[in-house]
Write a protein that holds these residues in place. Structure first.
Motif, PDB file in Angstrom:
ATOM      1  N   TRP A   1       0.336  71.591  13.228  1.00 38.64           N
ATOM      2  CA  TRP A   1      -0.554  72.032  12.153  1.00 38.64           C
ATOM      3  C   TRP A   1      -1.276  70.848  11.527  1.00 38.64           C
ATOM      4  O   TRP A   1      -2.463  70.943  11.193  1.00 38.64           O
ATOM      5  N   GLN A   2      -0.590  69.729  11.388  1.00 39.61           N
ATOM      6  CA  GLN A   2      -1.227  68.543  10.795  1.00 39.61           C
ATOM      7  C   GLN A   2      -2.364  68.043  11.683  1.00 39.61           C
ATOM      8  O   GLN A   2      -3.455  67.731  11.190  1.00 39.61           O
ATOM      9  N   VAL A   3      -2.106  67.990  12.990  1.00 40.00           N
ATOM     10  CA  VAL A   3      -3.157  67.549  13.916  1.00 40.00           C
ATOM     11  C   VAL A   3      -4.315  68.538  13.905  1.00 40.00           C
ATOM     12  O   VAL A   3      -5.487  68.146  13.834  1.00 40.00           O
ATOM     13  N   TYR A   4      -3.983  69.824  13.965  1.00 37.57           N
ATOM     14  CA  TYR A   4      -5.025  70.859  13.956  1.00 37.57           C
ATOM     15  C   TYR A   4      -5.853  70.781  12.682  1.00 37.57           C
ATOM     16  O   TYR A   4      -7.093  70.883  12.719  1.00 37.57           O
ATOM     17  N   GLN A  35      -6.551  68.287  10.728  1.00 31.52           N
ATOM     18  CA  GLN A  35      -7.476  67.146  10.732  1.00 31.52           C
ATOM     19  C   GLN A  35      -8.690  67.450  11.604  1.00 31.52           C
ATOM     20  O   GLN A  35      -9.838  67.183  11.217  1.00 31.52           O
ATOM     21  N   GLU A  36      -8.443  68.037  12.801  1.00 31.94           N
ATOM     22  CA  GLU A  36      -9.551  68.361  13.694  1.00 31.94           C
ATOM     23  C   GLU A  36     -10.419  69.483  13.109  1.00 31.94           C
ATOM     24  O   GLU A  36     -11.647  69.471  13.238  1.00 31.94           O
ATOM     25  N   ARG A  37      -9.760  70.463  12.433  1.00 37.56           N
ATOM     26  CA  ARG A  37     -10.504  71.562  11.815  1.00 37.56           C
ATOM     27  C   ARG A  37     -11.418  71.042  10.712  1.00 37.56           C
ATOM     28  O   ARG A  37     -12.578  71.454  10.602  1.00 37.56           O
ATOM     29  N   ASP A  38     -10.926  70.118   9.879  1.00 35.02           N
ATOM     30  CA  ASP A  38     -11.729  69.594   8.776  1.00 35.02           C
ATOM     31  C   ASP A  38     -12.954  68.853   9.298  1.00 35.02           C
ATOM     32  O   ASP A  38     -14.039  68.929   8.711  1.00 35.02           O
ATOM     33  N   ARG A  39     -12.791  68.137  10.402  1.00 40.50           N
ATOM     34  CA  ARG A  39     -13.959  67.457  10.991  1.00 40.50           C
ATOM     35  C   ARG A  39     -14.947  68.477  11.537  1.00 40.50           C
ATOM     36  O   ARG A  39     -16.160  68.312  11.416  1.00 40.50           O
ATOM     37  N   LEU A  40     -14.404  69.546  12.121  1.00 36.79           N
ATOM     38  CA  LEU A  40     -15.243  70.585  12.706  1.00 36.79           C
ATOM     39  C   LEU A  40     -16.053  71.316  11.638  1.00 36.79           C
ATOM     40  O   LEU A  40     -17.193  71.733  11.876  1.00 36.79           O
ATOM     41  N   LEU A  41     -15.475  71.470  10.449  1.00 37.72           N
ATOM     42  CA  LEU A  41     -16.129  72.229   9.389  1.00 37.72           C
ATOM     43  C   LEU A  41     -17.157  71.425   8.622  1.00 37.72           C
ATOM     44  O   LEU A  41     -17.755  71.934   7.673  1.00 37.72           O
ATOM     45  N   SER A  42     -17.353  70.189   8.980  1.00 37.84           N
ATOM     46  CA  SER A  42     -18.383  69.393   8.326  1.00 37.84           C
ATOM     47  C   SER A  42     -19.755  69.968   8.685  1.00 37.84           C
ATOM     48  O   SER A  42     -19.906  70.643   9.697  1.00 37.84           O
ATOM     49  N   PRO A  43     -20.765  69.749   7.842  1.00 37.55           N
ATOM     50  CA  PRO A  43     -22.082  70.369   8.068  1.00 37.55           C
ATOM     51  C   PRO A  43     -22.641  70.039   9.444  1.00 37.55           C
ATOM     52  O   PRO A  43     -22.408  68.977  10.004  1.00 37.55           O
ATOM     53  N   GLY A  44     -23.348  71.014  10.003  1.00 39.22           N
ATOM     54  CA  GLY A  44     -23.992  70.765  11.290  1.00 39.22           C
ATOM     55  C   GLY A  44     -23.968  71.977  12.186  1.00 39.22           C
ATOM     56  O   GLY A  44     -24.867  72.172  12.998  1.00 39.22           O
ATOM     57  N   LEU A  45     -22.921  72.817  12.092  1.00 41.01           N
ATOM     58  CA  LEU A  45     -22.817  73.987  12.949  1.00 41.01           C
ATOM     59  C   LEU A  45     -23.186  75.249  12.175  1.00 41.01           C
ATOM     60  O   LEU A  45     -22.832  75.403  11.006  1.00 41.01           O
ATOM     61  N   ALA A  46     -23.895  76.165  12.845  1.00 36.63           N
ATOM     62  CA  ALA A  46     -24.172  77.468  12.243  1.00 36.63           C
ATOM     63  C   ALA A  46     -22.878  78.275  12.199  1.00 36.63           C
ATOM     64  O   ALA A  46     -21.936  78.001  12.944  1.00 36.63           O
ATOM     65  N   GLU A  47     -22.830  79.298  11.329  1.00 39.06           N
ATOM     66  CA  GLU A  47     -21.592  80.043  11.105  1.00 39.06           C
ATOM     67  C   GLU A  47     -21.019  80.667  12.376  1.00 39.06           C
ATOM     68  O   GLU A  47     -19.824  80.528  12.645  1.00 39.06           O
ATOM     69  N   PRO A  48     -21.799  81.378  13.211  1.00 35.99           N
ATOM     70  CA  PRO A  48     -21.226  81.947  14.444  1.00 35.99           C
ATOM     71  C   PRO A  48     -20.642  80.879  15.357  1.00 35.99           C
ATOM     72  O   PRO A  48     -19.557  81.050  15.925  1.00 35.99           O
ATOM     73  N   GLU A  49     -21.361  79.756  15.508  1.00 37.45           N
ATOM     74  CA  GLU A  49     -20.871  78.669  16.361  1.00 37.45           C
ATOM     75  C   GLU A  49     -19.596  78.061  15.779  1.00 37.45           C
ATOM     76  O   GLU A  49     -18.672  77.702  16.509  1.00 37.45           O
ATOM     77  N   ARG A  50     -19.548  77.955  14.448  1.00 34.33           N
ATOM     78  CA  ARG A  50     -18.382  77.382  13.790  1.00 34.33           C
ATOM     79  C   ARG A  50     -17.137  78.240  14.035  1.00 34.33           C
ATOM     80  O   ARG A  50     -16.069  77.736  14.329  1.00 34.33           O
ATOM     81  N   GLN A  51     -17.295  79.565  13.908  1.00 31.61           N
ATOM     82  CA  GLN A  51     -16.161  80.465  14.128  1.00 31.61           C
ATOM     83  C   GLN A  51     -15.669  80.396  15.565  1.00 31.61           C
ATOM     84  O   GLN A  51     -14.463  80.393  15.820  1.00 31.61           O
ATOM     85  N   GLN A  52     -16.591  80.340  16.510  1.00 30.56           N
ATOM     86  CA  GLN A  52     -16.197  80.234  17.915  1.00 30.56           C
ATOM     87  C   GLN A  52     -15.473  78.917  18.179  1.00 30.56           C
ATOM     88  O   GLN A  52     -14.475  78.873  18.897  1.00 30.56           O
ATOM     89  N   ARG A 112      -7.965  76.616  17.670  1.00 33.98           N
ATOM     90  CA  ARG A 112      -6.645  77.225  17.453  1.00 33.98           C
ATOM     91  C   ARG A 112      -5.960  77.489  18.793  1.00 33.98           C
ATOM     92  O   ARG A 112      -4.752  77.268  18.934  1.00 33.98           O
ATOM     93  N   ALA A 113      -6.726  77.982  19.752  1.00 34.42           N
ATOM     94  CA  ALA A 113      -6.143  78.293  21.069  1.00 34.42           C
ATOM     95  C   ALA A 113      -5.621  77.044  21.763  1.00 34.42           C
ATOM     96  O   ALA A 113      -4.676  77.107  22.558  1.00 34.42           O
ATOM     97  N   SER A 114      -6.205  75.890  21.460  1.00 36.66           N
ATOM     98  CA  SER A 114      -5.759  74.648  22.104  1.00 36.66           C
ATOM     99  C   SER A 114      -4.473  74.106  21.496  1.00 36.66           C
ATOM    100  O   SER A 114      -3.807  73.276  22.107  1.00 36.66           O
ATOM    101  N   GLU A 127       0.981  82.384  17.053  1.00 38.51           N
ATOM    102  CA  GLU A 127       0.726  81.292  16.108  1.00 38.51           C
ATOM    103  C   GLU A 127      -0.735  81.241  15.682  1.00 38.51           C
ATOM    104  O   GLU A 127      -1.038  80.832  14.554  1.00 38.51           O
ATOM    105  N   GLN A 128      -1.633  81.669  16.563  1.00 40.79           N
ATOM    106  CA  GLN A 128      -3.049  81.672  16.202  1.00 40.79           C
ATOM    107  C   GLN A 128      -3.321  82.631  15.047  1.00 40.79           C
ATOM    108  O   GLN A 128      -4.149  82.346  14.165  1.00 40.79           O
ATOM    109  N   VAL A 129      -2.626  83.766  15.039  1.00 42.56           N
ATOM    110  CA  VAL A 129      -2.763  84.712  13.932  1.00 42.56           C
ATOM    111  C   VAL A 129      -2.299  84.058  12.629  1.00 42.56           C
ATOM    112  O   VAL A 129      -2.943  84.178  11.583  1.00 42.56           O
ATOM    113  N   ARG A 130      -1.171  83.363  12.704  1.00 49.07           N
ATOM    114  CA  ARG A 130      -0.649  82.663  11.520  1.00 49.07           C
ATOM    115  C   ARG A 130      -1.614  81.587  11.056  1.00 49.07           C
ATOM    116  O   ARG A 130      -1.885  81.451   9.855  1.00 49.07           O
ATOM    117  N   ALA A 131      -2.161  80.843  12.008  1.00 51.29           N
ATOM    118  CA  ALA A 131      -3.090  79.763  11.653  1.00 51.29           C
ATOM    119  C   ALA A 131      -4.359  80.314  11.009  1.00 51.29           C
ATOM    120  O   ALA A 131      -4.874  79.765  10.023  1.00 51.29           O
TER     121      ALA A 131
END
Length: 340
Positions: free
Chosen positions: A293-296, A298-315, A321-323, A329-333
């Motif tokens: 969860w800690q690794v995920y 950190q990667e999620r916070d970088r991913l959520l930085s400005p630059g991606l449109a909402e549909p692309e961000r969700q995908q 999460r799948a990685s 666990e994905q449901v929990r995450a």
């Protein structure tokens, strides 16, 4: 308005009965005697016959015309309806049990997501599996239980602040609520529905009395508390014991964090070998989750930085999460992400 006046008259009779009871008894907290459940005054026994209706309440009758959505309220999705409530005697009469109250409360817990009438209609649908006369008796019980909940809500609103009360005042309030239960419900149903609650109430009052008794030493208070706890029903005693064991374990786990062998020995002594092994596995799984969860995160916070449109961000989030997690666990995450 008619029901309000009826409730007001019932509450006046309850208060009169409780006052009569208290005038005939002394305050156990004041004299240092053990606190016991307040008996219901004789006048309330006759009042039961008038207040506890023998026909379904309007709260039940009015629900019969409500159209119930096929989909359960969100808070009940994925849960199971309590079982064990459909008990009858050899004549087909309903046998009240704690499970019947659990059935009522299971649906009523979703109040706010659906109207009271819709939830009552759901309970009626569940009760329709009973044969007569149990089905009609269950509907009457449901109606009386709903009327009780409305009445006790009004009574509790009149109490105001509850913190810092002494044992005597707590016992007075408990006696009033117990009397209200036996006003709207027959004695067998009230006992089946509230026996455990009232046992806990008595324990909490005795706990207050012990804590405020300055004539007792700490050792005497601890012994008095153990004796008070021994009066609880066995399932409640065991639940308290389990809670204490796990509270002790959390403290030991912090103290022995750098000595896994000593921690394992303590676990086995406290819980037994099989339970200790399961506990160790669960803790290892939790540590593994925490690391991923800690690794995920950190990667999620970088991913959520400005630059991606909402549909692309969700995908991208779903791929991330799948990685890191399996399907469960994905449901929990995802749920944890939603409350960030």
């Amino acid at each position: 308005m008619k029901r309000r006046i009826h409730l007001f008259l019932v509450l006046l009779l309850i208060i009169a009965a409780v006052v009569s009871f208290w005038l005939m008894t002394t305050d156990p907290a004041a004299e240092g005697e053990p606190v016991v459940s307040a008996p219901v005054d004789e006048s309330l026994k006759s009042l039961n016959k008038g207040a506890a209706s023998s026909a379904p309440s309007d709260l039940v009758n009015n629900a019969s015309t409500v159209r119930v959505p096929e989909q359960l309220p969100a808070s009940l999705a994925g849960t199971s309806v309590p079982d064990g409530w459909a008990r009858t005697d050899r004549f087909g009469n309903l046998v009240p049990t704690p499970h019947l109250r659990q059935l009522f409360e299971y649906f009523l817990s979703a109040l706010g997501e659906e109207s009271l009438q819709a939830l009552v209609a759901r309970i009626e649908a569940a009760l329709s599996g009973l044969e007569e006369p149990a089905r009609s008796q269950a509907l009457v019980t449901l109606g009386n239980y709903l009327e009780y909940k409305l009445a006790v809500s009004e009574l509790e609103q009149s109490y105001g602040e509850v913190s810092g009360l002494g044992a005597g005042e707590m016992q007075r309030r408990m006696a009033e609520i117990q009397a209200l239960r036996r006003t709207w419900l027959d004695a067998d149903t009230a006992a089946a529905f509230f026996a455990d609650d009232e046992a806990v109430d008595r324990f909490q009052i005795e706990k207050l009395r012990i804590a405020s008794n300055d004539s007792l030493t700490d050792e005497q208070k601890a012994e008095a508390l153990r004796q008070a706890e021994s009066a609880l029903p066995e399932p409640l005693r065991k639940a308290r014991e389990e809670t204490r064991r796990f509270a002790d374990y959390e403290q030991v786990r912090r103290e022995l964090a750098d000595d896994p062998r000593a921690l394992e020995a303590w676990r086995q002594e406290a819980f037994g070998e099989a339970a200790a092994d399961r506990l160790a596995r669960l803790e290892e799984e939790q540590k593994n989750w925490d690391r991923r969860w800690q690794v995920y995160s950190q990667e999620r916070d970088r991913l959520l930085s400005p630059g991606l449109a909402e549909p692309e961000r969700q995908q991208a989030l779903e791929r991330l999460r799948a990685s890191h997690f399996n399907e469960t666990e994905q449901v929990r995450a995802e749920a944890l992400d939603s409350i960030r």
